[in-house]
Design a protein around this motif. Sequence first.
Motif, mmCIF file in Angstrom:
data_model
loop_
_atom_site.group_PDB
_atom_site.id
_atom_site.type_symbol
_atom_site.label_atom_id
_atom_site.label_comp_id
_atom_site.label_asym_id
_atom_site.label_seq_id
_atom_site.Cartn_x
_atom_site.Cartn_y
_atom_site.Cartn_z
ATOM 1 N N TYR A 1 -2.268 -4.992 -1.752
ATOM 2 C CA TYR A 1 -3.249 -5.194 -2.820
ATOM 3 C C TYR A 1 -3.340 -6.689 -3.102
ATOM 4 N N TYR B 1 0.833 -1.203 0.000
ATOM 5 C CA TYR B 1 0.000 0.000 0.000
ATOM 6 C C TYR B 1 0.870 1.256 0.000
ATOM 7 N N SER C 1 4.662 -1.099 5.413
ATOM 8 C CA SER C 1 3.201 -1.083 5.513
ATOM 9 C C SER C 1 2.685 -2.443 5.967
ATOM 10 N N ALA D 1 -2.724 -4.771 4.415
ATOM 11 C CA ALA D 1 -3.119 -3.647 3.566
ATOM 12 C C ALA D 1 -2.631 -3.821 2.121
#
Length: 199
Positions: A184, A173, A178, A182
């Motif tokens: 993709y 993300y 991150s 989260a």
Amino acid sequence: MRGRQTHFYALKEDFIENIKELEEKLGGLQYIKDDFYYDIPKFEIYDTIENLTNIGTVREGTYDGNFHSQWRYFVLRKGEEFEYKEVQLLDGRYRYDLKNTKGTIIFEPSGLYYDTNCVIKGHMATVSEDERSQFLFKEFKKALLKKMQLPKFGTLYVGKSLIENKEKYRLVYGSPNSPIDADYNISDMVWKEKGRKKK
């Protein structure tokens, strides 16, 4: 007219050859690095996508004396003029900033964070209503997405090399730090060849 934009996750092998074909088709492109230019407007300009700084690789932190997460470029056809503005700083010096006007589009290449398996999102856009800019956006997007597809119900395109090797990569993300939840999610994606099937 509203601005136009496209976001994508891809490795350089998913787009570099198709963009080179576009360069040839249009008689050449110029890529102007969106950097800080001081004192004189001497811009860093490249004439092919394969020569862009660290193309396909994104470096965090300070590199080459600059802090950046990924390089951004203003793209326009070879021989066309671009615009910039002069900004006077508090110390009396001048800075020269590129403007997204006339025939330009903005391109941030997707790629791998250096020394990780994390892929950063790429981006292309324009807010210019100039016909040349709109034409270039359309042609660049068509070439860029030849080896990409959308996941079901997704909004970000994904490159063929990532879909076919999805267990090897994280589509982050923000950065490698991150949260994994989260990322993709392309776990259900299967690459489907484009065009008509031969009979």
